[in-house]
Design a protein around this motif. Structure first.
Motif, PDB file in Angstrom:
ATOM      1  N   ALA A  79      36.279  66.822  16.861  1.00  0.00           N
ATOM      2  CA  ALA A  79      37.389  66.756  15.910  1.00  0.00           C
ATOM      3  C   ALA A  79      38.536  65.940  16.505  1.00  0.00           C
ATOM      4  CB  ALA A  79      37.852  68.167  15.574  1.00  0.00           C
ATOM      5  N   TYR A  80      38.779  66.155  17.793  1.00  0.00           N
ATOM      6  CA  TYR A  80      39.843  65.443  18.493  1.00  0.00           C
ATOM      7  C   TYR A  80      39.582  63.947  18.480  1.00  0.00           C
ATOM      8  CZ  TYR A  80      42.630  64.002  22.555  1.00  0.00           C
ATOM      9  OH  TYR A  80      43.508  63.377  23.402  1.00  0.00           O
ATOM     10  N   ARG A  81      38.310  63.594  18.695  1.00  0.00           N
ATOM     11  CA  ARG A  81      37.975  62.173  18.821  1.00  0.00           C
ATOM     12  C   ARG A  81      38.055  61.422  17.504  1.00  0.00           C
ATOM     13  NH1 ARG A  81      33.498  63.368  23.374  1.00  0.00           N
ATOM     14  NH2 ARG A  81      34.843  62.873  25.124  1.00  0.00           N
ATOM     15  N   ARG A  82      38.101  62.148  16.409  1.00  0.00           N
ATOM     16  CA  ARG A  82      38.348  61.447  15.146  1.00  0.00           C
ATOM     17  C   ARG A  82      39.769  60.928  15.115  1.00  0.00           C
ATOM     18  NH1 ARG A  82      36.852  63.296   9.137  1.00  0.00           N
ATOM     19  NH2 ARG A  82      37.793  61.301   8.647  1.00  0.00           N
ATOM     20  N   GLN A  83      40.661  61.641  15.811  1.00  0.00           N
ATOM     21  CA  GLN A  83      42.084  61.301  15.762  1.00  0.00           C
ATOM     22  C   GLN A  83      42.490  60.316  16.846  1.00  0.00           C
ATOM     23  OE1 GLN A  83      44.094  62.163  13.398  1.00  0.00           O
ATOM     24  NE2 GLN A  83      42.559  63.424  12.383  1.00  0.00           N
ATOM     25  N   VAL A  84      41.818  60.390  17.991  1.00  0.00           N
ATOM     26  CA  VAL A  84      42.217  59.560  19.124  1.00  0.00           C
ATOM     27  C   VAL A  84      41.041  58.676  19.490  1.00  0.00           C
ATOM     28  CG1 VAL A  84      43.072  59.581  21.481  1.00  0.00           C
ATOM     29  CG2 VAL A  84      43.725  61.403  19.923  1.00  0.00           C
ATOM     30  N   GLN A  85      41.204  57.389  19.302  1.00  0.00           N
ATOM     31  CA  GLN A  85      40.094  56.470  19.520  1.00  0.00           C
ATOM     32  C   GLN A  85      40.366  55.518  20.666  1.00  0.00           C
ATOM     33  OE1 GLN A  85      36.919  55.586  18.062  1.00  0.00           O
ATOM     34  NE2 GLN A  85      37.046  57.778  17.692  1.00  0.00           N
ATOM     35  N   LEU A  86      39.299  54.957  21.187  1.00  0.00           N
ATOM     36  CA  LEU A  86      39.361  54.159  22.411  1.00  0.00           C
ATOM     37  C   LEU A  86      39.060  52.689  22.134  1.00  0.00           C
ATOM     38  CD1 LEU A  86      39.171  53.965  25.621  1.00  0.00           C
ATOM     39  CD2 LEU A  86      36.753  54.413  25.304  1.00  0.00           C
ATOM     40  N   VAL A  87      39.813  51.810  22.780  1.00  0.00           N
ATOM     41  CA  VAL A  87      39.484  50.384  22.793  1.00  0.00           C
ATOM     42  C   VAL A  87      39.434  49.965  24.254  1.00  0.00           C
ATOM     43  CG1 VAL A  87      40.253  48.062  22.192  1.00  0.00           C
ATOM     44  CG2 VAL A  87      40.568  49.927  20.571  1.00  0.00           C
ATOM     45  N   LEU A  88      38.281  49.428  24.657  1.00  0.00           N
ATOM     46  CA  LEU A  88      38.109  49.099  26.067  1.00  0.00           C
ATOM     47  C   LEU A  88      38.453  47.647  26.355  1.00  0.00           C
ATOM     48  CD1 LEU A  88      34.821  50.994  26.797  1.00  0.00           C
ATOM     49  CD2 LEU A  88      36.974  51.338  27.961  1.00  0.00           C
ATOM     50  N   GLN A  89      38.513  47.356  27.654  1.00  0.00           N
ATOM     51  CA  GLN A  89      38.951  46.034  28.091  1.00  0.00           C
ATOM     52  C   GLN A  89      37.995  44.919  27.685  1.00  0.00           C
ATOM     53  OE1 GLN A  89      39.527  45.803  32.288  1.00  0.00           O
ATOM     54  NE2 GLN A  89      39.631  43.608  32.312  1.00  0.00           N
ATOM     55  N   ASP A  90      36.721  45.090  28.037  1.00  0.00           N
ATOM     56  CA  ASP A  90      35.799  43.975  27.884  1.00  0.00           C
ATOM     57  C   ASP A  90      34.939  44.192  26.654  1.00  0.00           C
ATOM     58  OD1 ASP A  90      34.048  41.954  28.062  1.00  0.00           O
ATOM     59  OD2 ASP A  90      33.015  42.669  29.848  1.00  0.00           O
ATOM     60  N   PRO A  91      35.229  43.468  25.570  1.00  0.00           N
ATOM     61  CA  PRO A  91      34.492  43.718  24.335  1.00  0.00           C
ATOM     62  C   PRO A  91      33.015  43.357  24.458  1.00  0.00           C
ATOM     63  CG  PRO A  91      35.845  41.769  24.105  1.00  0.00           C
ATOM     64  CD  PRO A  91      36.194  42.377  25.426  1.00  0.00           C
ATOM     65  N   SER A  92      32.667  42.481  25.426  1.00  0.00           N
ATOM     66  CA  SER A  92      31.253  42.135  25.561  1.00  0.00           C
ATOM     67  C   SER A  92      30.450  43.339  26.010  1.00  0.00           C
ATOM     68  CB  SER A  92      31.079  41.018  26.583  1.00  0.00           C
ATOM     69  OG  SER A  92      32.061  40.050  26.402  1.00  0.00           O
ATOM     70  N   GLY A  93      31.058  44.161  26.859  1.00  0.00           N
ATOM     71  CA  GLY A  93      30.344  45.335  27.333  1.00  0.00           C
ATOM     72  C   GLY A  93      30.521  46.530  26.426  1.00  0.00           C
ATOM     73  N   ALA A  94      31.610  46.522  25.653  1.00  0.00           N
ATOM     74  CA  ALA A  94      31.931  47.710  24.863  1.00  0.00           C
ATOM     75  C   ALA A  94      31.085  47.820  23.605  1.00  0.00           C
ATOM     76  CB  ALA A  94      33.418  47.713  24.502  1.00  0.00           C
ATOM     77  N   LEU A  95      30.358  46.744  23.275  1.00  0.00           N
ATOM     78  CA  LEU A  95      29.487  46.794  22.099  1.00  0.00           C
ATOM     79  C   LEU A  95      28.039  46.817  22.563  1.00  0.00           C
ATOM     80  CD1 LEU A  95      31.284  44.107  19.937  1.00  0.00           C
ATOM     81  CD2 LEU A  95      31.212  46.554  19.492  1.00  0.00           C
ATOM     82  N   ASN A  96      27.256  47.651  21.914  1.00  0.00           N
ATOM     83  CA  ASN A  96      25.831  47.687  22.222  1.00  0.00           C
ATOM     84  C   ASN A  96      25.208  46.367  21.767  1.00  0.00           C
ATOM     85  OD1 ASN A  96      23.047  48.133  22.267  1.00  0.00           O
ATOM     86  ND2 ASN A  96      23.295  50.305  21.832  1.00  0.00           N
TER      87      ASN A  96
END
Lengths: 322, 357
Positions: A79-96
């Motif tokens: 429930a918490y994670r619906r409200q607080v989301q993450l954006v990481l540094q390297d988008p090449s690695g952050a996407l499958n």
């Protein structure tokens, strides 16, 4: 509002030592504001971000969202994670790499069981992240996109859940200079239009200056100075902040200050003021009147930032009192 | 694979199949170009064809170089006159010029006429067809078990690197992996067949089993247990270690953090994101294993007197039965080459990154 009180994260190291990566942090992030968290590599800012997201267990203190404490149970975390989301540094690695843009963005919806109008929600999130027309990106794979487009997909993946807060760890550090501005203005627009709050972690004070409302300077697991970004950066108080600011162009600090030594190990945090061994005020002798306190007394944890400019430094306290 | 459902269904109504003119440069367009696939296919089929030809040529010469004059070996235990030797030579077609033998071999192999075995005096093709099912039964079963077991344990070992589970399984797996197959096979026979007496010592069938299908199947299954156990025990650690290191390669990736931050549970992150991506590099390995099913496990078949291609190969070495060696060498190599080709083709469909280059 996302709140952290006296947050502590400790890691056991081989040999029985304990690294205090986050050593007492009070932090608030409200919707509609951008808070920058700045500091050197290794100061604990990424650990703090991971802990705020519930990816790392806190060993002490509390995290709450909207007054509800962050639980360890799967359901509460979800429930918490619906409200607080993450954006990481390297988008090449952050996407499958094997998931299409559509899958990457829709995943959050599927995890949280939001099934109505999935394509519409995905399209909307992509459009808000600046990928237009969104349908054209649905079936693209990450390797077919540019770095900036990938970061927009990551942001869309966070936005699709309609969170209140984004935690962005160096969101533009791996992007080309030309694309940085676009991503930063996207964050600003999301704040203005959607009332999104963001905690932006960065080592780049110039970046903090251009997007943040408030800034917190972190040193060795603790926030040493905080306040409105223009006050902190134009009139830095803490010797550490002054050193960081001194090397910027058009710095309010006249001479560049080069700090002595390296950031100490988080398992060997100096007693008294943790910055003392590297402090230029101590080295130059100007801290002499308060040196006893610098050596023997911890300046303490800065309380939650109520919009005022504060620094955790005995010398600053003494000068303010005088 | 536990891939999440593809978006095509949901996305189709919104996806614009033919964007109007003015496709701006730099726009991502996910299309599968047929010509790209054609080129990819031709390149890999061409490579496989060259390998097959090299195998075909070398098989002819290698066994002529190492096996010596077959007439000497075929007649070594009895006195023969030069006339008899010449007659035998003519009968086996060895009196003809080398280039003609080579031409017959090439055309024969390409038309599935593999010649006759020296030892059995029967067409080699028939020998292979007789023995292939036994080999596929043994090494196919063993391979499937080894891959499943190796991947299952490898995934969990890698995901919890350094845990007690990881250390125990890597230790056990490598111990078995380094055990010689014939030695392990004998230990297995001693323990389960001699002392415990719960499984037959060797062979594939008991002589006095009722002829009905069910009894035959149970009998073969009973004989199958120990060879499969030995085969699996020796090879599964290879799959375990590959899958483990493949998982370890994925573990550092940020997309796992992204997935976790979106709210996936740890085991869901593992099964939905890490495992499918970690399986990608193992596809070649699995196809090599599938190709290897044909050559089976020569040692396991020999230890358990399993009537498959592996024991045929060993008999042919001792005889030496040159045409059989030649044919099996080509068969074993071809199955591997074709399996690798199949893996390359499959990659086109499962790894989107290949389509770009």
């Amino acid at each position: 509002m996302l709140t952290a009180r006296d947050l502590r994260v400790e890691f056991g190291l081989p040999g029985g030592r304990t690294a205090r990566a986050v050593d007492g942090v009070d932090l608030d992030v409200a919707p509609g504001e951008i808070v920058a968290l700045a500091g050197e590599s290794g100061c604990g800012k990424t650990t703090l971000a991971r802990t705020l997201l519930g990816l790392e267990p806190a060993t002490g203190g509390r995290i709450a969202f909207g007054g509800t404490p962050l639980g360890r149970s799967g359901k509460a975390l979800k429930a918490y994670r619906r409200q607080v989301q993450l954006v990481l540094q390297d988008p090449s690695g952050a996407l499958n790499p094997r998931h299409t843009v559509y899958e990457a963005v829709a995943e959050g919806l599927r995890i949280h069981g939001i099934t109505d109008d999935e394509p519409g929600r995905v399209a909307d999130a992509l459009a808000r992240a600046g990928l237009r027309p969104p349908e054209r990106f649905f079936l693209a794979y990450p390797h077919e996109l540019s770095g900036g487009q990938r970061q927009r997909v990551v942001i869309a993946g966070a936005l699709v859940l309609e969170p209140s807060i984004l935690i962005a760890d160096e969101p533009v550090a791996s992007l080309d200079a030309s694309v940085r501005g676009e991503i930063l203005s996207l964050l600003l627009r999301l704040k203005e239009d959607a009332g999104l709050g963001a905690l932006v972690i960065t080592h780049d004070l110039g970046l903090a200056w251009s997007i943040a409302d408030r800034i917190a300077i972190m040193y060795l697991g603790r926030i040493v100075e905080q306040g409105p970004v223009e006050q902190v950066l134009t009139a830095p108080r803490h010797p550490y902040t002054r050193a960081l600011v001194s090397v910027l162009p058009d710095s309010p600090v006249p001479e560049p200050i080069v700090l002595a030594g390296e950031l100490p190990d988080a398992s060997r945090i100096p007693g008294g003021c943790r910055f003392r061994p590297r402090c230029q005020e101590v080295a130059s002798g100007s801290a002499l009147p308060v040196l006893g306190r610098c050596e023997g007394e911890d300046p303490g944890v800065l309380g939650p930032d109520g919009g005022s400019h504060e620094a955790a430094c005995h010398l600053v306290h003494a000068r303010m009192a005088a | 694979m536990t891939d999440s459902p593809t978006p095509e269904g949901g996305a189709a109504p919104l996806h614009d199949p033919a964007p109007p003119s003015g496709r701006r440069p730099g726009r991502p367009v996910s299309k599968r170009s047929t010509s790209g696939f054609g080129r990819y296919l031709c390149k890999h089929i061409g490579g496989a064809a060259v390998s097959l030809l090299l195998v075909l040529f070398s098989s002819f010469f290698i066994f002529r170089l190492i096996a010596g004059d077959p007439i000497d070996q075929l007649t070594k235990e009895r006195p023969v006159s030069p006339e008899e030797r010449a007659a035998l030579r003519a009968e086996l077609g060895l009196d003809r010029p080398m280039w003609q033998q080579f031409w017959d071999y090439i055309t024969g192999t390409l038309t599935m006429d593999l010649g006759d075995s020296f030892q059995y005096r029967r067409p080699i093709f028939d020998l292979i067809v007789e023995r292939l099912p036994a080999t596929i039964l043994l090494s196919g079963t063993g391979m499937v078990l080894a891959v499943l077991l190796g991947f299952w344990i490898g995934t969990r070992s890698g995901w919890r690197q350094g845990s007690r589970f990881d250390r125990a399984h890597v230790g056990t797996g490598l111990l078995l992996y380094s055990a010689p197959t014939f030695w392990l096979g004998m230990i297995v026979i001693l323990v389960f067949a001699r002392y415990l007496g719960i499984f037959p010592v060797n062979g594939m069938r008991s002589p006095n089993t009722p002829p009905d299908l069910w009894s035959q199947a149970v009998d073969i299954g009973h004989h199958l247990v120990l060879p499969v156990l030995t085969y699996t025990a020796v090879v599964y650690a290879g799959y375990l270690m590959i899958m483990r290191s493949s998982i370890l390669d994925e573990i550092g990736n940020d997309y796992l953090t992204t997935a976790r931050a979106k709210g996936l549970r740890d085991d869901e992150v593992r099964d939905r994101h890490a495992v499918p991506n970690a399986l990608l590099p193992t596809v070649t390995l699995v196809f090599l294993a599938i190709g290897g099913v044909v050559n089976g496990s020569i040692v396991t078949e020999t230890v358990f007197s399993w009537p498959g291609l592996g024991s045929l190969f060993v008999q042919a070495i001792f005889y030496p039965d040159r045409p059989v060696l030649q044919a099996l060498f080509v068969l074993f190599s071809a199955s591997t080459i074709i399996a690798v080709l199949a893996a390359e083709i499959l990659y086109w469909f499962i790894d989107p990154r290949i389509r770009k280059s």
